[in-house]
Design a protein around this motif. Structure first.
Motif, PDB file in Angstrom:
ATOM      1  N   THR A  25      71.931  51.558  37.532  1.00 43.01           N
ATOM      2  CA  THR A  25      73.234  51.720  38.172  1.00 43.01           C
ATOM      3  C   THR A  25      73.580  50.504  39.023  1.00 43.01           C
ATOM      4  OG1 THR A  25      72.202  52.929  40.022  1.00 43.01           O
ATOM      5  CG2 THR A  25      73.135  54.244  38.211  1.00 43.01           C
ATOM      6  N   THR A  26      72.577  49.806  39.526  1.00 43.03           N
ATOM      7  CA  THR A  26      72.855  48.611  40.329  1.00 43.03           C
ATOM      8  C   THR A  26      73.474  47.516  39.469  1.00 43.03           C
ATOM      9  OG1 THR A  26      70.571  47.852  40.036  1.00 43.03           O
ATOM     10  CG2 THR A  26      71.066  49.105  42.013  1.00 43.03           C
ATOM     11  N   LEU A  27      72.964  47.328  38.275  1.00 40.94           N
ATOM     12  CA  LEU A  27      73.539  46.344  37.361  1.00 40.94           C
ATOM     13  C   LEU A  27      74.971  46.712  36.989  1.00 40.94           C
ATOM     14  CD1 LEU A  27      70.528  45.690  34.954  1.00 40.94           C
ATOM     15  CD2 LEU A  27      71.602  43.991  36.444  1.00 40.94           C
ATOM     16  N   ILE A  28      75.180  48.001  36.707  1.00 34.80           N
ATOM     17  CA  ILE A  28      76.519  48.460  36.307  1.00 34.80           C
ATOM     18  C   ILE A  28      77.488  48.310  37.463  1.00 34.80           C
ATOM     19  CG2 ILE A  28      77.843  50.442  35.500  1.00 34.80           C
ATOM     20  CD1 ILE A  28      75.188  51.424  34.185  1.00 34.80           C
ATOM     21  N   SER A  29      77.025  48.648  38.673  1.00 35.82           N
ATOM     22  CA  SER A  29      77.866  48.483  39.853  1.00 35.82           C
ATOM     23  C   SER A  29      78.252  47.027  40.045  1.00 35.82           C
ATOM     24  CB  SER A  29      77.132  49.003  41.093  1.00 35.82           C
ATOM     25  OG  SER A  29      77.820  48.661  42.275  1.00 35.82           O
ATOM     26  N   ASP A  30      77.278  46.119  39.906  1.00 37.37           N
ATOM     27  CA  ASP A  30      77.562  44.689  40.047  1.00 37.37           C
ATOM     28  C   ASP A  30      78.569  44.231  38.998  1.00 37.37           C
ATOM     29  OD1 ASP A  30      75.809  44.597  42.146  1.00 37.37           O
ATOM     30  OD2 ASP A  30      74.209  43.565  41.056  1.00 37.37           O
ATOM     31  N   ALA A  31      78.434  44.770  37.794  1.00 35.96           N
ATOM     32  CA  ALA A  31      79.350  44.399  36.713  1.00 35.96           C
ATOM     33  C   ALA A  31      80.774  44.850  36.998  1.00 35.96           C
ATOM     34  CB  ALA A  31      78.870  44.993  35.393  1.00 35.96           C
ATOM     35  N   MET A  32      80.925  45.868  37.857  1.00 40.29           N
ATOM     36  CA  MET A  32      82.254  46.375  38.212  1.00 40.29           C
ATOM     37  C   MET A  32      82.640  45.981  39.635  1.00 40.29           C
ATOM     38  SD  MET A  32      82.483  50.151  36.423  1.00 40.29           S
ATOM     39  CE  MET A  32      81.244  50.911  37.471  1.00 40.29           C
ATOM     40  N   ALA A  33      81.967  44.958  40.159  1.00 42.40           N
ATOM     41  CA  ALA A  33      82.262  44.452  41.506  1.00 42.40           C
ATOM     42  C   ALA A  33      82.172  45.547  42.572  1.00 42.40           C
ATOM     43  CB  ALA A  33      83.632  43.794  41.538  1.00 42.40           C
ATOM     44  N   GLY A  34      81.216  46.453  42.399  1.00 40.90           N
ATOM     45  CA  GLY A  34      80.968  47.489  43.398  1.00 40.90           C
ATOM     46  C   GLY A  34      81.861  48.704  43.310  1.00 40.90           C
ATOM     47  N   THR A  35      82.758  48.739  42.351  1.00 39.86           N
ATOM     48  CA  THR A  35      83.636  49.907  42.196  1.00 39.86           C
ATOM     49  C   THR A  35      82.932  50.979  41.363  1.00 39.86           C
ATOM     50  OG1 THR A  35      84.678  49.035  40.190  1.00 39.86           O
ATOM     51  CG2 THR A  35      85.673  48.429  42.303  1.00 39.86           C
ATOM     52  N   GLY A  36      83.476  52.193  41.411  1.00 40.10           N
ATOM     53  CA  GLY A  36      82.954  53.265  40.571  1.00 40.10           C
ATOM     54  C   GLY A  36      81.696  53.940  41.074  1.00 40.10           C
ATOM     55  N   VAL A 172      77.213  56.175  39.007  1.00 40.93           N
ATOM     56  CA  VAL A 172      78.376  55.308  38.814  1.00 40.93           C
ATOM     57  C   VAL A 172      79.239  55.869  37.692  1.00 40.93           C
ATOM     58  CG1 VAL A 172      77.317  53.197  39.682  1.00 40.93           C
ATOM     59  CG2 VAL A 172      77.121  53.772  37.264  1.00 40.93           C
ATOM     60  N   VAL A 173      80.547  55.604  37.807  1.00 41.19           N
ATOM     61  CA  VAL A 173      81.514  56.043  36.811  1.00 41.19           C
ATOM     62  C   VAL A 173      82.121  54.814  36.162  1.00 41.19           C
ATOM     63  CG1 VAL A 173      83.635  57.347  36.397  1.00 41.19           C
ATOM     64  CG2 VAL A 173      82.047  58.071  38.208  1.00 41.19           C
ATOM     65  N   VAL A 174      82.029  54.724  34.840  1.00 44.17           N
ATOM     66  CA  VAL A 174      82.619  53.616  34.094  1.00 44.17           C
ATOM     67  C   VAL A 174      83.822  54.144  33.336  1.00 44.17           C
ATOM     68  CG1 VAL A 174      82.246  51.796  32.396  1.00 44.17           C
ATOM     69  CG2 VAL A 174      80.325  52.592  33.808  1.00 44.17           C
ATOM     70  N   PRO A 175      85.041  53.706  33.661  1.00 41.78           N
ATOM     71  CA  PRO A 175      86.224  54.173  32.927  1.00 41.78           C
ATOM     72  C   PRO A 175      86.060  53.903  31.434  1.00 41.78           C
ATOM     73  CG  PRO A 175      86.873  52.952  34.884  1.00 41.78           C
ATOM     74  CD  PRO A 175      85.394  52.751  34.733  1.00 41.78           C
ATOM     75  N   SER A 176      86.454  54.848  30.619  1.00 39.54           N
ATOM     76  CA  SER A 176      86.234  54.726  29.177  1.00 39.54           C
ATOM     77  C   SER A 176      86.887  53.475  28.600  1.00 39.54           C
ATOM     78  CB  SER A 176      86.743  55.979  28.457  1.00 39.54           C
ATOM     79  OG  SER A 176      88.113  56.199  28.736  1.00 39.54           O
TER      80      SER A 176
END
Length: 214
Positions: A25-36, A172-176
């Protein structure tokens, strides 16, 4: 008593789910600039659990478990129940019987912006379950609810069909509509971190970007 239902969200591809399940989730958060990122209080009830799947949203009203019961009956294999419990602190919106039913139905996981109960039993079940905490008191089975409408869970907007990923750090939530871009960015971040770890192992303790600032 009223329960509104909307169209069932299409399941995301198993390939996409598998790709994201390999990322933190940390990688995914970083990929979304901390959003989600959902509120820090929403954590797995046991350590070492990984969650990845398609959001089936549940909006509870007035501390009622009615919508949760309906969601467990209707959700399909691969769905993750994302329950907007609105931080309700007086009762649990889900317990061992509902979770056992969800497990038998093939539901991939549950995220609750609220409380659960029967924790000692739930920890022995093979169901990824994230919540704010636990309390002995049960929810009512009356009131209102809504399935598969946009909700807010843990302070984050969630739409049916969004990608949900959880681990020991949170959810984390990733918009589809953004999944592919986020996946590429997260993989690039992973490659960068792996290179940095290799540099540290080789004794390069000060990264190049920091040298430029010193």
């Amino acid at each position: 008593m009223e329960l509104k239902t909307h169209a069932m969200p299409l399941l995301l591809s198993s390939e996409m789910i598998e790709e994201f399940s390999q990322l933190s989730t940390t990688l995914i958060s970083d990929a979304m600039a901390g959003t989600g990122v959902m509120d820090y209080k929403i954590k797995s009830i046991k350590p070492g659990v990984k969650l990845a799947g398609t959001a089936f949203t549940v909006d509870t009203k007035e501390g009622s478990a009615l919508a949760v019961i309906a969601a467990v009956a209707l959700a399909q294999q691969g769905h993750i129940l994302v329950i907007s419990g609105k931080g309700e602190a007086s009762n649990a919106v889900i317990g061992d019987m509902l979770v056992k039913t969800a497990l038998k139905s093939g539901i991939s996981g549950i995220v609750v912006d609220g409380l659960v109960r029967d924790v000692s039993v739930l920890r022995d079940m093979d169901m990824p379950l994230f919540a704010i905490g636990a309390v002995p008191s049960a929810a009512k089975k009356n009131g209102h609810g809504e399935l598969n409408s946009p909700i807010v869970c843990g302070g984050i907007s969630v739409k049916p069909g969004d990608l949900i990923v959880g681990d020991d750090d949170g959810v984390v939530v990733v918009p589809s509509h953004a999944m592919y871009d986020v996946l590429l960015a997260a993989k690039a971040k992973l490659a960068s971190e792996e290179q940095r770890i290799q540099d540290i192992d080789n004794g390069l303790l000060v990264p190049e970007w920091l040298k430029k600032l010193l």
